[in-house]
Design an enzyme around this catalytic site. Sequence first.
Site, PDB file in Angstrom:
ATOM      1  N   ARG A  78       0.854  -1.185   0.000  1.00  0.00           N
ATOM      2  CA  ARG A  78       0.000   0.000   0.000  1.00  0.00           C
ATOM      3  C   ARG A  78       0.895   1.242   0.000  1.00  0.00           C
ATOM      4  O   ARG A  78       1.726   1.391   0.894  1.00  0.00           O
ATOM      5  CB  ARG A  78      -0.898   0.004   1.248  1.00  0.00           C
ATOM      6  N   HIS A 122      -2.692  11.065   0.829  1.00  0.00           N
ATOM      7  CA  HIS A 122      -2.158  10.806   2.170  1.00  0.00           C
ATOM      8  C   HIS A 122      -1.488  12.102   2.634  1.00  0.00           C
ATOM      9  O   HIS A 122      -0.275  12.154   2.842  1.00  0.00           O
ATOM     10  CB  HIS A 122      -1.197   9.619   2.133  1.00  0.00           C
ATOM     11  N   GLU A 167      -7.121   8.737   6.451  1.00  0.00           N
ATOM     12  CA  GLU A 167      -7.360   9.361   7.751  1.00  0.00           C
ATOM     13  C   GLU A 167      -7.810  10.815   7.676  1.00  0.00           C
ATOM     14  O   GLU A 167      -7.090  11.721   8.133  1.00  0.00           O
ATOM     15  CB  GLU A 167      -6.098   9.258   8.615  1.00  0.00           C
ATOM     16  N   ASN A 292      -7.072   1.810   9.953  1.00  0.00           N
ATOM     17  CA  ASN A 292      -5.763   1.961  10.587  1.00  0.00           C
ATOM     18  C   ASN A 292      -5.972   1.903  12.094  1.00  0.00           C
ATOM     19  O   ASN A 292      -6.793   2.644  12.635  1.00  0.00           O
ATOM     20  CB  ASN A 292      -5.128   3.312  10.236  1.00  0.00           C
ATOM     21  N   TYR A 294      -3.911   1.780  15.875  1.00  0.00           N
ATOM     22  CA  TYR A 294      -2.668   1.867  16.655  1.00  0.00           C
ATOM     23  C   TYR A 294      -2.888   1.672  18.148  1.00  0.00           C
ATOM     24  O   TYR A 294      -2.084   1.047  18.820  1.00  0.00           O
ATOM     25  CB  TYR A 294      -1.986   3.222  16.417  1.00  0.00           C
ATOM     26  N   GLU A 351      -3.240  -0.093   8.127  1.00  0.00           N
ATOM     27  CA  GLU A 351      -2.044   0.254   8.899  1.00  0.00           C
ATOM     28  C   GLU A 351      -2.186  -0.324  10.294  1.00  0.00           C
ATOM     29  O   GLU A 351      -3.265  -0.260  10.896  1.00  0.00           O
ATOM     30  CB  GLU A 351      -1.867   1.776   9.081  1.00  0.00           C
TER      31      GLU A 351
END
Length: 450
Positions: A78, A122, A167, A292, A294, A351
């Site tokens: 990606r 991005h 995002e 994504n 985290y 991600e």
Amino acid sequence: MAHGVQFPAGFLWGAATSAYQIEGSPLADGAGPSIWQRFAHTPGMMRNGDTGDVACDHYRRWREDVALMRELGLQAYRFSVSWSRVLPEGRGRPNAAGLDFYERLVDALLENGIEPLVTLFHWDLPAALDDRGGWLNPDIAYWFAEYATLLFRRLDGRVKKWATLNEPWVVTDGGYLHGALAPGHRNRFEAPIASHHLLRAHGAAVHAYRGNGRHAIGIVVNLEPKYPASSSADDLAATRRADAYMNRQYLDPIYFGRYPEELAEIFGEAWPAWPAADFDLIRQPIDFLGVNYYTRSVVRHDADAWPLRAAAVKQHATYTETGWEVYPQGLTDTLLWVRERYGNPPVYITENGAAFYDPPVAENGAIEDPLRVQYQKKHLAAVADAIARGCDVRGYMAWSLLDNLEWSLGYSKRFGIVHVDFATQQRTIKASGRHYAQVIASNGDSLNRA
Ligand code: BGC
């Protein structure tokens, strides 16, 4: 788990990067400046004065990087396209050299059996468009759709999975509300407008894809589950606000055609009345959702915290170098939440990863990064758990293939499964990269042997 960790046949394993974070040569061969080029060259904005001028020098070393992906056994890669590399002024005249760069990269990936997943935006908006208001100008939806169409026409077919935006929450929260990211604004009135035009731009690009593309298009959002610090009414309300702002602000309009009602409460007089017709554009069916993940946050009410009146509470837990709690269960919870709330759409984890301190390269050439290996194992088990519970998760992209420019934190944080020596551009696969290669080769079965 009775059967251990299992992934479905055909699960897509890959790694991710983004243009400004790795490419370097931001103005080479006719490219125009992006807002990140400007921001990075504004004194005081970047840690240690770092810039993306060289980054991982991927613009010149991409062949070597594709070879590295092959060595890891990646099935997918990606990456994002730099809008101002292919359209130096953001619209109008394309830059042939920029388009050729991405075309060569896509072809090299395909020759090596690696599927390209392309993100159109991005964060590196062309500076020329920022001069016209950037995400605050309603016309940006059409500028974005034109840019997207240029790429669809050139690469669709060879590229079978597209993501419109990466995002949008970070773009507006960092770029328009708190100012830590480009274009560095701090304005409560601008943030909802930027969000709305990001959503319209997403919708316009999806619409354009239906006329110009034949495969799949989606969006990438960062989701961070919010857990209340206590069961007090105040903490529960603060948790709802934090969740609406970060997790539902973009997905509710895309899937339901309306904003979460908490946003009007959060933004107050800065929350505009939106034209109903905009939601027809925003609510286009998408083919997959990129998630994504985290970390999570534990939330308590805080009257002084602007504008959410919510603050995060530190836990007794392991934190990464970016100050994020390691909380794998949050990934399972997030995927279950997506399944429940949005009707079990096909999901790619686009991600997931962690910045940890890496020891120097050892004499035998190895880089041991046990914390990142642990992070990877636990989060992959969390994904498998969600799949076992019915979530339609189809792939996983590690963030990141390479240590790279962590935006305004510069090169101070390393997320790579491959180490980059920024003085020599030497790449070294870390223990986490070797571990991930085994996971890929066994379709996840190696996780049961550890
Ligand atoms: C972004 C990446 C970033 C990573 C780690 C995500 O918010 O998409 O560009 O490097 O998280 O902060």
